[in-house]
Scaffold this active site. Structure first.
Site, mmCIF file in Angstrom:
data_model
loop_
_atom_site.group_PDB
_atom_site.id
_atom_site.type_symbol
_atom_site.label_atom_id
_atom_site.label_comp_id
_atom_site.label_asym_id
_atom_site.label_seq_id
_atom_site.Cartn_x
_atom_site.Cartn_y
_atom_site.Cartn_z
ATOM 1 N N HIS A 291 0.811 -1.210 0.000
ATOM 2 C CA HIS A 291 0.000 0.000 0.000
ATOM 3 C C HIS A 291 0.846 1.262 0.000
ATOM 4 C CE1 HIS A 291 -3.574 2.198 -0.297
ATOM 5 N NE2 HIS A 291 -3.122 3.034 0.601
ATOM 6 N N TYR B 255 1.883 5.452 -2.070
ATOM 7 C CA TYR B 255 2.142 6.793 -1.575
ATOM 8 C C TYR B 255 3.543 7.269 -1.941
ATOM 9 C CZ TYR B 255 -2.371 6.813 0.445
ATOM 10 O OH TYR B 255 -3.723 6.800 0.565
ATOM 11 N N HIS C 218 -9.295 1.147 -11.025
ATOM 12 C CA HIS C 218 -9.006 2.035 -9.896
ATOM 13 C C HIS C 218 -7.549 2.484 -9.879
ATOM 14 C CE1 HIS C 218 -8.667 3.750 -5.940
ATOM 15 N NE2 HIS C 218 -7.702 2.888 -5.660
ATOM 16 N N PHE C 219 -6.616 1.509 -9.971
ATOM 17 C CA PHE C 219 -5.238 1.959 -9.785
ATOM 18 C C PHE C 219 -4.674 2.628 -11.027
ATOM 19 C CE2 PHE C 219 -4.209 -2.642 -10.619
ATOM 20 C CZ PHE C 219 -3.385 -2.470 -11.708
ATOM 21 N N HIS C 220 -5.246 2.343 -12.209
ATOM 22 C CA HIS C 220 -4.815 3.118 -13.373
ATOM 23 C C HIS C 220 -5.271 4.568 -13.226
ATOM 24 C CE1 HIS C 220 -3.590 -0.613 -15.328
ATOM 25 N NE2 HIS C 220 -2.941 0.134 -16.201
ATOM 26 N N ARG D 111 -9.695 -9.519 -13.371
ATOM 27 C CA ARG D 111 -8.516 -8.878 -13.931
ATOM 28 C C ARG D 111 -7.546 -9.982 -14.365
ATOM 29 N NH1 ARG D 111 -5.237 -6.681 -8.589
ATOM 30 N NH2 ARG D 111 -3.683 -6.118 -10.118
ATOM 31 N N ARG D 112 -6.483 -9.600 -15.056
ATOM 32 C CA ARG D 112 -5.410 -10.521 -15.416
ATOM 33 C C ARG D 112 -5.876 -11.785 -16.123
ATOM 34 N NH1 ARG D 112 -2.174 -9.476 -9.833
ATOM 35 N NH2 ARG D 112 -0.764 -7.882 -10.612
#
Lengths: 162, 543
Positions: free
Chosen positions: B222, B226, B373-375, B436-437
């Site tokens: 996580h 950041y 989300h993470f893209h 995903r994947r």
């Protein structure tokens, strides 16, 4: 140290928002007992076929002595066993899955059944399926080059037909 | 300032070298991305190959997640340190050494990745085993970045000694916070590599405890986000206000946000394990609280940055409730980037709250929602700020004007549009069940038919993003030979300048102790349980 008045208000607003979100999640976790699948239960994945619980004869849906239902499954490249499962609708079911080889994951779209399946540990999900129909149980964690082909069927049937 | 930088003192070459490795990596990653979306949709049968697809996904992840970020962050940190502290970088040779260690690691890992000998994803996924060179290379990349951390901390210490009682410039305060956070962040993955994956892949140990490996990696998984996000926030606080003719709304809020990110973003990684067995629900619940706390520095940042923008808009003559938005200097790349970034952060932030929710995550876990989300948060919110950073720093590093400002603006808008076209359908695909994947969707089920129209969206998005990256690299390459100009690197002043701040807001000694205590509390038992109870390691599996 200088904090602007408007900024102070905003800090209070964000604190309240955060506390409310945590409160809602705590309410459902404690009040309705909604937790993600969890628990520390080691098992030797290399000897899974020799274990009593995950031996071939014991897989599938079983009625326990107290009348509750347990569905026992094995995930192994590239399928879930047994490959077709029938379960009754609107009945609490305990699902226990173990991996015979690598990391897998499972979810059944349009139900709330999902868990990771990690070699060396038993996954347990307690759920109640809400609607009848033919559903797809698919591997959602990359497990090797045949990963796409790892899926099976879940038939949710009326209570009376089982 | 009395200090005159000589050619020998500056870090321009060092920064440029780091930036260019990152830029080459992002170009390769974007090419692979386009291949992946086309293969995944199944447009051309001759292209279908799980072997190639999963090698590509693994390479794309390593390039974008580890290589682009690490090198861009190092390049940014070095240049920001010397220009904000107005002193030479101590031990510049060490910084170059770190660069070469990271570069060697990257090249070493690239060989098995491209040969399909490391198709285990950038998250490693034991007990699938990759060639040892992959693990060793990835570890060297991280080890190289530790030199950067050391450099940031060292530079801050020297500056503080020379300026007793004075507030460390916010930009370097942020970079040092990130450096210290990164050291804590990498403890998880470094332990997994050194004690588990490397000896195991070399055959020195036979089995690997997957539960322990995943718990250790979650400690990295996580806060690494950041680490990536930090330079974007730092640029918002310290570069954007200056570039748009405004002042920073609050210097101290910036410090507080950076300290909060340092303290609370590491010990919360277990929300990546919500759906894993081997950890008890209670620990996941504790980490969920911590995860929601991390929303606070982002809320603070959102406020300070939007207030700073409003101030600029009003100084430029904007009136009314929203009139200041159109009055902003949108022709400035940093302005356009921060505007797009804030919008993507808003969308992505809502999605993040869903993932972080203890009980809701089940519905989206490992679906295409997560990829979306993470893209949106990383490739969108964060990377678009990296673009603005290089557009701003390259002309100063090279002493030349940017080759084309209008090309830069078009590139940024294209990136914004491409990212939305790519990620919004992905969110919806996740909700309707797409995992995903996967390289194809061979499920014999009516489910798959619903996915097709949204799948086409990602092909369009992928192509737009590749065009955007090519425009970026072209523009920066041409800047090397554009018109000479003498531009100075300056950072924002605060509306309320704070030449002196409380000691707690000017150093990290106390906060590092807090992180250590928090880490031991939240990860101590969850890791210790693997040693207290008997567990069974998994044997080695090829892909």
């Amino acid at each position: 140290m200088h904090i602007d008045q408007t900024e102070k208000k905003w800090i209070y607003i964000t604190l309240v928002m955060t506390v409310v979100m945590m409160g809602v999640l705590t309410f459902y976790a404690v009040g309705s007992n909604i937790h993600p699948p969890s628990g520390f239960e080691p098992i030797d994945s290399t000897r899974l076929h020799l274990s009593e619980e995950f031996g071939e004869d014991n897989l599938g849906l079983k009625k326990n002595e107290d009348g509750s239902l347990t569905l026992t499954m094995v995930a192994a490249r590239y399928g879930f066993y047994p490959s077709t499962v029938e379960v009754p609708v609107q009945t609490p079911i305990k699902i226990r899955i173990a991996s015979a080889d690598v990391l897998h994951g499972v979810h059944v779209p349009f139900t709330n059944f999902a868990t990771m399946v990690v070699p060396g540990y038993i996954s347990e999900v307690n759920t109640t399926f809400q609607k009848t129909g033919d559903f797809t149980l698919l591997c959602n964690e990359y497990c090797g080059l045949g990963h796409d082909h790892m899926w099976s069927r879940l038939k949710i049937v009326p209570k009376s037909s089982l | 300032m009395g200090y005159e930088m000589t050619n020998n003192d500056n870090v321009n070459g060092l920064s440029l070298a780091n930036f260019w490795v990152g830029l080459i990596a992002i170009t390769l990653g974007a090419v692979l991305g386009v291949y992946q979306v086309i293969e995944r949709v199944g447009l051309f049968e001759w292209l279908d190959s799980p072997t190639l697809y999963f090698a590509s996904v693994s390479t794309h992840g390593v390039l974008m997640g580890f290589v682009v970020t690490t090198f861009m962050i190092m390049g940014f940190g070095y240049y920001a340190a010397t220009t904000s502290l107005k002193m030479p970088l101590p031990g510049k040779g060490l910084a170059w050494f770190g660069f070469y260690v990271s570069l060697t690691g990257t090249l070493l890992a690239a060989v098995p990745l491209l040969l399909g000998e490391a198709s285990v994803m950038y998250t490693f996924y034991p007990p699938l085993v990759a060639h040892p060179a992959f693990y060793i290379g990835a570890t060297l990349l991280v080890v190289g970045s530790w030199f950067w951390c050391f450099e940031m901390i060292w530079a801050m210490a020297i500056w503080k000694k020379a300026h007793p009682g004075e507030a460390v410039p916010l930009v370097h305060f942020g970079n040092t916070a990130n450096a210290i956070m990164w050291i804590f962040t990498t403890l998880g993955v470094a332990s997994e590599m050194l004690f588990q994956l490397i000896p195991w892949s070399l055959g020195l140990i036979e089995t690997v405890d997957v539960g322990l490996a995943r718990t250790l990696f979650s400690g990295t998984l996580h806060a690494i986000v950041y680490f990536w996000l930090f330079p974007a926030y730092i640029a918002m606080y310290t570069m954007v206000p200056k570039a748009i003719g405004s002042k920073l709304f609050s210097d101290e809020m910036g410090r507080i946000a950076f300290i909060m990110l340092l303290v609370i973003s590491v010990p919360i990684g277990m929300h990546h394990l919500y759906l894993d067995p081997f950890q008890e629900a209670g620990w996941k619940f504790v980490h969920m609280f911590g995860t929601f706390l991390v929303a606070l520095p982002t809320f603070l940042t959102g406020f300070t940055i939007i207030a700073t923008l409003e101030l600029a808009g009003r100084l430029h003559g904007g009136k009314g409730l929203f009139g200041w938005i159109t009055a902003l200097p949108w022709k400035e790349p940093l302005m356009t980037a921060v505007g797009c970034s804030m919008m993507m952060l808003t969308f992505g932030g809502f999605g993040g709250l869903v993932n972080a929710a203890y009980s809701l995550d089940t519905m989206v876990h490992n679906t295409q929602w997560i990829t979306g989300h993470f893209h949106l948060i990383f490739a969108g919110t964060t990377i678009i700020m990296y673009f603005a950073i290089v557009y701003h720093m390259f002309p100063r590093l090279l002493g030349r004007t940017l080759y084309s400002n209008s090309l830069a603006l078009k590139q940024l808008w294209l990136w914004f549009v491409g990212m939305l076209v790519l990620t919004l359908p992905w969110h919806y695909l996740g909700i309707i069940g797409q995992p995903r994947r996967i390289s194809s969707a061979p499920y014999d089920s009516p489910l798959v038919e619903q996915w097709v129209p949204y799948d086409l969206g990602m092909v369009a998005g992928g192509i737009i993003l590749l065009i955007s990256v090519l425009m970026l690299v072209f523009n920066l390459y041409k800047t090397h030979s554009s018109e000479a100009a003498n531009l100075v690197m300056e950072y924002a002043e605060s509306i309320h300048p704070a030449p002196r701040v409380p000691a707690l807001l000017n150093g990290f000694g106390f906060w590092s102790v807090v992180v250590i205590i928090y880490l031991i509390t939240s990860y101590g038992y969850p890791i210790a349980q693997f040693f207290i109870y008997e567990t069974f390691g998994a044997t080695t599996w090829g892909v």
